[in-house]
Scaffold this active site. Structure first.
Site, PDB file in Angstrom:
ATOM      1  N   PRO A   2       0.836  -1.208   0.000  1.00  0.00           N
ATOM      2  CA  PRO A   2       0.000   0.000   0.000  1.00  0.00           C
ATOM      3  C   PRO A   2       0.869   1.255   0.000  1.00  0.00           C
ATOM      4  O   PRO A   2       1.784   1.367   0.798  1.00  0.00           O
ATOM      5  CB  PRO A   2      -0.774  -0.106   1.323  1.00  0.00           C
ATOM      6  CG  PRO A   2      -0.617  -1.511   1.779  1.00  0.00           C
ATOM      7  CD  PRO A   2       0.682  -1.997   1.210  1.00  0.00           C
ATOM      8  N   GLU A   3       0.605   2.137  -0.913  1.00  0.00           N
ATOM      9  CA  GLU A   3       1.319   3.403  -0.939  1.00  0.00           C
ATOM     10  C   GLU A   3       0.424   4.494  -0.336  1.00  0.00           C
ATOM     11  O   GLU A   3      -0.723   4.230   0.020  1.00  0.00           O
ATOM     12  CB  GLU A   3       1.729   3.741  -2.376  1.00  0.00           C
ATOM     13  CG  GLU A   3       2.769   2.744  -2.913  1.00  0.00           C
ATOM     14  CD  GLU A   3       3.666   3.340  -3.982  1.00  0.00           C
ATOM     15  OE1 GLU A   3       3.862   4.562  -3.981  1.00  0.00           O
ATOM     16  OE2 GLU A   3       4.181   2.570  -4.815  1.00  0.00           O
ATOM     17  N   LYS A  58       2.496   6.973   5.679  1.00  0.00           N
ATOM     18  CA  LYS A  58       1.759   5.722   5.460  1.00  0.00           C
ATOM     19  C   LYS A  58       1.277   5.115   6.784  1.00  0.00           C
ATOM     20  O   LYS A  58       1.015   3.920   6.871  1.00  0.00           O
ATOM     21  CB  LYS A  58       2.630   4.735   4.687  1.00  0.00           C
ATOM     22  CG  LYS A  58       2.936   5.271   3.288  1.00  0.00           C
ATOM     23  CD  LYS A  58       3.228   4.188   2.286  1.00  0.00           C
ATOM     24  CE  LYS A  58       4.562   3.538   2.497  1.00  0.00           C
ATOM     25  NZ  LYS A  58       4.847   2.516   1.488  1.00  0.00           N
ATOM     26  N   HIS A 103      -5.669 -15.238   7.895  1.00  0.00           N
ATOM     27  CA  HIS A 103      -4.790 -14.085   8.096  1.00  0.00           C
ATOM     28  C   HIS A 103      -5.469 -12.954   8.866  1.00  0.00           C
ATOM     29  O   HIS A 103      -4.953 -11.848   8.919  1.00  0.00           O
ATOM     30  CB  HIS A 103      -4.274 -13.581   6.756  1.00  0.00           C
ATOM     31  CG  HIS A 103      -3.527 -14.619   5.982  1.00  0.00           C
ATOM     32  ND1 HIS A 103      -2.405 -15.246   6.483  1.00  0.00           N
ATOM     33  CD2 HIS A 103      -3.741 -15.157   4.763  1.00  0.00           C
ATOM     34  CE1 HIS A 103      -1.966 -16.125   5.594  1.00  0.00           C
ATOM     35  NE2 HIS A 103      -2.767 -16.092   4.549  1.00  0.00           N
ATOM     36  N   ARG A 121       1.259 -11.379   4.873  1.00  0.00           N
ATOM     37  CA  ARG A 121       2.729 -11.388   4.997  1.00  0.00           C
ATOM     38  C   ARG A 121       3.221 -10.862   6.350  1.00  0.00           C
ATOM     39  O   ARG A 121       4.400 -10.926   6.645  1.00  0.00           O
ATOM     40  CB  ARG A 121       3.350 -10.599   3.843  1.00  0.00           C
ATOM     41  CG  ARG A 121       3.020 -11.286   2.505  1.00  0.00           C
ATOM     42  CD  ARG A 121       3.509 -10.506   1.331  1.00  0.00           C
ATOM     43  NE  ARG A 121       4.973 -10.526   1.236  1.00  0.00           N
ATOM     44  CZ  ARG A 121       5.642  -9.912   0.287  1.00  0.00           C
ATOM     45  NH1 ARG A 121       5.010  -9.229  -0.632  1.00  0.00           N
ATOM     46  NH2 ARG A 121       6.952  -9.965   0.265  1.00  0.00           N
ATOM     47  N   ARG A 163      24.923  16.421  -2.914  1.00  0.00           N
ATOM     48  CA  ARG A 163      24.512  15.015  -2.934  1.00  0.00           C
ATOM     49  C   ARG A 163      24.712  14.403  -4.308  1.00  0.00           C
ATOM     50  O   ARG A 163      24.507  15.045  -5.331  1.00  0.00           O
ATOM     51  CB  ARG A 163      23.029  14.895  -2.580  1.00  0.00           C
ATOM     52  CG  ARG A 163      22.767  15.186  -1.141  1.00  0.00           C
ATOM     53  CD  ARG A 163      22.007  14.042  -0.580  1.00  0.00           C
ATOM     54  NE  ARG A 163      21.461  14.377   0.720  1.00  0.00           N
ATOM     55  CZ  ARG A 163      20.881  13.485   1.485  1.00  0.00           C
ATOM     56  NH1 ARG A 163      20.754  12.254   1.091  1.00  0.00           N
ATOM     57  NH2 ARG A 163      20.399  13.834   2.664  1.00  0.00           N
ATOM     58  N   ARG A 274      14.851  -2.206  -7.391  1.00  0.00           N
ATOM     59  CA  ARG A 274      13.424  -1.900  -7.562  1.00  0.00           C
ATOM     60  C   ARG A 274      13.143  -1.567  -9.021  1.00  0.00           C
ATOM     61  O   ARG A 274      13.898  -0.819  -9.658  1.00  0.00           O
ATOM     62  CB  ARG A 274      13.025  -0.734  -6.653  1.00  0.00           C
ATOM     63  CG  ARG A 274      13.521  -0.958  -5.232  1.00  0.00           C
ATOM     64  CD  ARG A 274      12.758  -0.153  -4.263  1.00  0.00           C
ATOM     65  NE  ARG A 274      11.366  -0.549  -4.198  1.00  0.00           N
ATOM     66  CZ  ARG A 274      10.490   0.000  -3.375  1.00  0.00           C
ATOM     67  NH1 ARG A 274      10.859   0.968  -2.570  1.00  0.00           N
ATOM     68  NH2 ARG A 274       9.240  -0.413  -3.365  1.00  0.00           N
TER      69      ARG A 274
END
Ligand SMILES: [Zn+2]
Length: 284
Positions: A2-3, A58, A103, A121, A163, A274
């Site tokens: 979930p974002e 989040k 679950h 999970r 950076r 990713r």
């Protein structure tokens, strides 16, 4: 996973359903979440009234008043459901009939409704916080949210100084800006026409401004469309979040770039393991 947009959708759903309700009892089927649920979790929350539901990055925050909170992070696959006789209701993706009961780790009983926390999970967790100091401290390591006013040009310019980090990893660093996950980082950089590999120290003010602008519009649009999360939600969501049909670059490997004047092709690569999607012509 979930974002931010999904978490925002869940938060809004919770506001509609459990705000101002009193917890009657809690059943814990499995304490072994990402962090083990504290032993007195059931007793400590019994008879508490949910005064408000908030979100920070989040994290979903159950605010019980008097600086007493419970923070919930959905981890990789956590979902909240309110089952009824007729159907099981997933708070972010409605009418999901396929919630595997094994679950269901935590069930919170309110008057009339039950809130079920399901997490195959088990990377999600609950954390009870009993004072303002601990609450404020909990979020000190998280940067401003992409939707906050503090995420502005001045802030970014200060952060990128000297950076060499690439812009994609920079956007994914929650200490710098919170709430942008892999899917949305891909989308934001595509819309900004900036390569994810670019070093942040070399980005111009115009480019940084584009990143800020598209961070906001992309997340807002996703919230509007009910959120989405491809891998973990697609197969189980009856009425699914439908933002995935709106992706311009994510998961569009070898397809044509959607920008009208661009003849580019979307290529897939990996940055820090990713998946990264990039138009080979218009993202420079
Ligand atoms: Zn293109």
């Amino acid at each position: 996973m979930p974002e931010l947009p999904e978490v925002e959708v869940v938060t809004r759903s919770l506001k509609k359903t459990v705000k101002n309700r009193k917890i009657i009892k809690i059943i814990v089927n499995n304490r072994n979440l990402r962090f083990k649920l504290q032993k007195n979790f059931k007793q400590i929350l019994k008879n508490k009234i949910v005064k408000d539901i908030k979100r920070k990055s989040k994290y979903i925050i159950f605010d019980f008043g008097n600086h007493f909170y419970t923070i919930l992070h959905l981890g990789m696959s956590g979902t909240l459901h309110i089952p009824s006789k007729k159907k099981v209701t997933n708070l972010s993706f409605y009418n999901n009939p396929n919630m595997p009961k094994k679950h269901n780790h935590v069930i919170i009983f309110f008057d009339k409704i039950n809130l079920v926390y399901n997490d195959p999970r088990r990377f999600g967790y609950f954390k009870v916080i009993k004072n303002k100091h601990d609450f404020d401290n909990y979020f000190t390591r998280i940067g401003p949210e992409a939707l906050d006013k503090e995420f502005n040009l001045k802030y970014l310019k200060n952060k990128i100084k000297y950076r060499k980090k690439n812009i994609k990893n920079f956007l994914l660093d929650q200490k710098i800006v919170s709430g942008i996950g892999n899917i949305y980082a891909n989308e934001i950089l595509y819309k900004s026409q900036i390569s994810p590999m670019r070093s942040v120290g070399k980005l111009s003010s115009t480019e940084l401004y584009k990143i800020i602008k598209f961070s906001r519009t992309t997340l807002k649009e996703a919230i509007k469309f009910g959120g989405s999360s491809i891998k973990d939600f697609k197969s189980v969501s009856g009425g699914g979040g439908n933002f995935q049909t709106k992706f311009n670059v994510y998961n569009r490997e070898n397809q044509r770039c959607t920008k009208s004047k661009c003849k580019g092709i979307i290529k897939k690569s990996y940055i820090s393991n990713r998946s990264t999607f990039i138009c080979n012509l218009c993202q420079i």
